[in-house]
Enzyme design. Structure first.
Site, PDB file in Angstrom:
ATOM      1  N   LYS A   1       7.059  -5.312 -86.939  1.00 36.37           N
ATOM      2  CA  LYS A   1       6.575  -4.163 -87.728  1.00 36.37           C
ATOM      3  C   LYS A   1       7.700  -3.330 -88.340  1.00 36.37           C
ATOM      4  O   LYS A   1       7.508  -2.732 -89.396  1.00 36.37           O
ATOM      5  CB  LYS A   1       5.678  -3.275 -86.864  1.00 36.37           C
ATOM      6  CG  LYS A   1       4.312  -3.889 -86.612  1.00 36.37           C
ATOM      7  CD  LYS A   1       3.422  -2.924 -85.852  1.00 36.37           C
ATOM      8  CE  LYS A   1       2.121  -3.594 -85.484  1.00 36.37           C
ATOM      9  NZ  LYS A   1       1.192  -2.708 -84.797  1.00 36.37           N
TER      10      LYS A   1
ATOM     11  N   ALA B   1       4.221   1.169 -81.704  1.00 37.12           N
ATOM     12  CA  ALA B   1       2.912   1.804 -81.496  1.00 37.12           C
ATOM     13  C   ALA B   1       3.087   3.235 -80.999  1.00 37.12           C
ATOM     14  O   ALA B   1       2.351   4.141 -81.406  1.00 37.12           O
ATOM     15  CB  ALA B   1       2.097   0.987 -80.492  1.00 37.12           C
TER      16      ALA B   1
ATOM     17  N   LEU C   1      -3.586   1.378 -75.598  1.00 37.24           N
ATOM     18  CA  LEU C   1      -3.650   0.740 -76.922  1.00 37.24           C
ATOM     19  C   LEU C   1      -3.901  -0.759 -76.804  1.00 37.24           C
ATOM     20  O   LEU C   1      -4.295  -1.420 -77.766  1.00 37.24           O
ATOM     21  CB  LEU C   1      -2.371   1.021 -77.728  1.00 37.24           C
ATOM     22  CG  LEU C   1      -2.469   2.252 -78.640  1.00 37.24           C
ATOM     23  CD1 LEU C   1      -2.688   3.522 -77.845  1.00 37.24           C
ATOM     24  CD2 LEU C   1      -1.271   2.388 -79.543  1.00 37.24           C
TER      25      LEU C   1
ATOM     26  N   TYR D   1      -5.871  -4.105 -75.944  1.00 34.83           N
ATOM     27  CA  TYR D   1      -7.306  -4.415 -75.974  1.00 34.83           C
ATOM     28  C   TYR D   1      -7.655  -5.733 -75.295  1.00 34.83           C
ATOM     29  O   TYR D   1      -8.823  -6.084 -75.184  1.00 34.83           O
ATOM     30  CB  TYR D   1      -7.849  -4.380 -77.409  1.00 34.83           C
ATOM     31  CG  TYR D   1      -7.087  -5.270 -78.357  1.00 34.83           C
ATOM     32  CD1 TYR D   1      -7.442  -6.601 -78.538  1.00 34.83           C
ATOM     33  CD2 TYR D   1      -6.000  -4.778 -79.064  1.00 34.83           C
ATOM     34  CE1 TYR D   1      -6.728  -7.413 -79.393  1.00 34.83           C
ATOM     35  CE2 TYR D   1      -5.278  -5.587 -79.921  1.00 34.83           C
ATOM     36  CZ  TYR D   1      -5.650  -6.901 -80.081  1.00 34.83           C
ATOM     37  OH  TYR D   1      -4.930  -7.720 -80.925  1.00 34.83           O
TER      38      TYR D   1
HETATM   39  P1  NAP Z   1       7.173  -2.768 -79.122  1.00 35.15           P
HETATM   40  O1  NAP Z   1       7.662  -2.059 -80.320  1.00 35.15           O
HETATM   41  O2  NAP Z   1       7.746  -4.099 -78.758  1.00 35.15           O
HETATM   42  O3  NAP Z   1       7.392  -1.742 -77.866  1.00 35.15           O
HETATM   43  C1  NAP Z   1       7.153  -2.153 -76.544  1.00 35.15           C
HETATM   44  C2  NAP Z   1       7.238  -0.967 -75.580  1.00 35.15           C
HETATM   45  O4  NAP Z   1       6.849  -1.452 -74.285  1.00 35.15           O
HETATM   46  C3  NAP Z   1       8.630  -0.365 -75.433  1.00 35.15           C
HETATM   47  O5  NAP Z   1       8.518   1.032 -75.236  1.00 35.15           O
HETATM   48  C4  NAP Z   1       9.176  -1.045 -74.164  1.00 35.15           C
HETATM   49  O6  NAP Z   1      10.104  -0.272 -73.444  1.00 35.15           O
HETATM   50  C5  NAP Z   1       7.893  -1.126 -73.345  1.00 35.15           C
HETATM   51  N1  NAP Z   1       7.973  -2.182 -72.328  1.00 35.15           N
HETATM   52  C6  NAP Z   1       7.937  -3.520 -72.525  1.00 35.15           C
HETATM   53  N2  NAP Z   1       8.032  -4.170 -71.346  1.00 35.15           N
HETATM   54  C7  NAP Z   1       8.116  -3.206 -70.377  1.00 35.15           C
HETATM   55  C8  NAP Z   1       8.232  -3.247 -68.970  1.00 35.15           C
HETATM   56  N3  NAP Z   1       8.242  -4.393 -68.293  1.00 35.15           N
HETATM   57  N4  NAP Z   1       8.268  -2.068 -68.288  1.00 35.15           N
HETATM   58  C9  NAP Z   1       8.242  -0.891 -68.960  1.00 35.15           C
HETATM   59  N5  NAP Z   1       8.139  -0.786 -70.304  1.00 35.15           N
HETATM   60  C10 NAP Z   1       8.085  -1.935 -71.007  1.00 35.15           C
HETATM   61  O7  NAP Z   1       5.593  -2.997 -79.185  1.00 35.15           O
HETATM   62  P2  NAP Z   1       4.506  -2.118 -79.975  1.00 35.15           P
HETATM   63  O8  NAP Z   1       4.313  -2.634 -81.338  1.00 35.15           O
HETATM   64  O9  NAP Z   1       4.856  -0.682 -79.803  1.00 35.15           O
HETATM   65  O10 NAP Z   1       3.180  -2.475 -79.159  1.00 35.15           O
HETATM   66  C11 NAP Z   1       2.967  -1.975 -77.850  1.00 35.15           C
HETATM   67  C12 NAP Z   1       1.552  -2.329 -77.370  1.00 35.15           C
HETATM   68  O11 NAP Z   1       0.579  -1.672 -78.177  1.00 35.15           O
HETATM   69  C13 NAP Z   1       1.260  -3.832 -77.444  1.00 35.15           C
HETATM   70  O12 NAP Z   1       0.650  -4.215 -76.234  1.00 35.15           O
HETATM   71  C14 NAP Z   1       0.284  -3.960 -78.598  1.00 35.15           C
HETATM   72  O13 NAP Z   1      -0.643  -5.011 -78.372  1.00 35.15           O
HETATM   73  C15 NAP Z   1      -0.413  -2.598 -78.576  1.00 35.15           C
HETATM   74  N6  NAP Z   1      -0.922  -2.235 -79.916  1.00 35.15           N
HETATM   75  C16 NAP Z   1      -2.263  -2.172 -80.119  1.00 35.15           C
HETATM   76  C17 NAP Z   1      -2.774  -1.857 -81.363  1.00 35.15           C
HETATM   77  C18 NAP Z   1      -4.265  -1.788 -81.576  1.00 35.15           C
HETATM   78  O14 NAP Z   1      -4.717  -1.883 -82.726  1.00 35.15           O
HETATM   79  N7  NAP Z   1      -5.046  -1.590 -80.543  1.00 35.15           N
HETATM   80  C19 NAP Z   1      -1.906  -1.595 -82.446  1.00 35.15           C
HETATM   81  C20 NAP Z   1      -0.530  -1.648 -82.200  1.00 35.15           C
HETATM   82  C21 NAP Z   1      -0.054  -1.991 -80.943  1.00 35.15           C
HETATM   83  P3  NAP Z   1      11.709  -0.398 -73.711  1.00 35.15           P
HETATM   84  O15 NAP Z   1      11.998   0.416 -74.926  1.00 35.15           O
HETATM   85  O16 NAP Z   1      12.312   0.174 -72.479  1.00 35.15           O
HETATM   86  O17 NAP Z   1      12.009  -1.855 -73.912  1.00 35.15           O
END
Ligand code: NAP
Length: 295
Positions: free
Chosen positions: A71, A135, A233, A235
């Protein structure tokens, strides 16, 4: 399914992984129902996403959604970025123009509509965001725009939480909005510093996403006892461990399935220059519920 021919418009989603995606079901249902000549496919990108977007443009692809982990990276591949996507720093929708793709972010539209339907308002509330990725960034900008009283960003990597807090402050200064909002950045383990018991929390990490559904980013009961509403967030699964832990403490919990549906609708409307009638939105929600995909 309608017949695919030489004039069928091709759209899709790029990400990695994308095999679990619900987006083709949503868009192909709308296409069928609206009688349009269009098909929507998943494209898993393993190489360079900038090249993938360039190739998609050359192939005549009309529009795309962008998901994890591209993204932010995809912003370098677009010819123009919508102001809201610019503020958020992430693009989830590409719309074809004569000079390249224009990038938009419909995630906030989706999340706002889900909250509105659930009767959750943010003005004056104490909000906690878990995570500092794409997100979380979109959610934080939404909270600032909606005038929350406090915003606490907790992330595994505390520095990233601080960077996000600084970006929100800078955005508020630029827009001269949400003055008086208190923003704090903490590590995940510092949740005990949260004051009060009435927080609305947005779970924006990927922890708990299927197939790691036995995990929650914070498991301590004392954290969930500080909340009044918990929004995950994620699903898939439909009820995450984070939601179970919240409900166990009597806290209202919801997942991100409606957000997904509403961000998809907003993208579809951008690609097709239309507003989807409420009746068709309801039919789509009924179809996805019957299929066991949302609920
Ligand atoms: P992203 O940019 O890759 O960010 C991932 C986040 O998760 C970071 O803050 C990361 O922390 C944290 N994280 C990952 N593994 C972890 C762990 N083992 N322990 C603690 N923190 C951890 O992803 P994103 O785009 O923000 O998406 C995040 C989630 O939101 C996803 O599951 C996605 O499916 C969901 N989402 C849903 C929708 C919807 O329409 N419902 C839309 C967008 C996103 P660090 O910075 O420390 O690595």
């Amino acid at each position: 399914m309608h017949e695919i021919g030489g004039n069928t418009r091709v759209l899709g989603v790029i990400g990695n992984p994308v095999r679990h995606t619900m987006s083709p079901k949503i868009h192909n249902f709308l296409t069928e129902r609206l009688g349009q000549d269009m098909v929507y496919l998943p494209f898993e990108v393993h190489g360079d996403v900038i090249q993938a977007v360039g190739g998609a443009y050359e192939l005549g692809i009309v529009g795309m959604n962008v998901t994890v982990p591209y993204k932010s990276a995809v912003m370098e591949a677009v010819s123009e970025t919508d102001a809201e996507a610019c503020r958020i720093g992430a693009v989830n929708t590409l719309v074809r123009t004569d000079t390249g793709y224009k990038g938009y972010n419909t995630d906030v539209i989706g999340l706002r509509r889900e909250l509105q339907e659930a009767g959750v308002t943010l003005a004056g509330e104490q909000v906690v965001i878990l995570g500092a990725g794409g997100a979380a960034r979109a959610t934080a900008m939404m909270c600032a725009a909606d005038g929350v009283s406090t915003l606490c960003i907790l992330n595994r990597n505390r520095e990233k939480a601080e960077e996000l807090a600084a970006a929100v402050r800078a955005c508020m200064l630029q827009k001269d909005t949400a003055s008086g909002m208190y923003i704090q950045a903490l590590g995940l383990e510092e949740y005990e510093q949260l004051q009060g018991k009435e927080h609305i929390v947005f779970q924006c990490t990927s922890v708990g996403l299927s197939p790691w559904e036995d995990e929650a980013v914070i498991e301590a009961r004392t954290f969930y006892q500080k909340l009044k509403c918990a929004v995950d967030l994620i699903y898939t699964p439909r009820q995450t461990k984070f939601m179970k832990l919240a409900e166990h403490e009597g806290v209202r919990a919801m997942n991100g399935s409606k957000m997904l549906v509403y961000q998809a609708i907003a993208s579809y409307e951008l690609w097709n220059g239309m507003t989807i009638p409420e009746q068709i939105v309801n039919e789509l929600l009924g179809y996805l519920t019957e299929e066991g995909l949302i609920g």
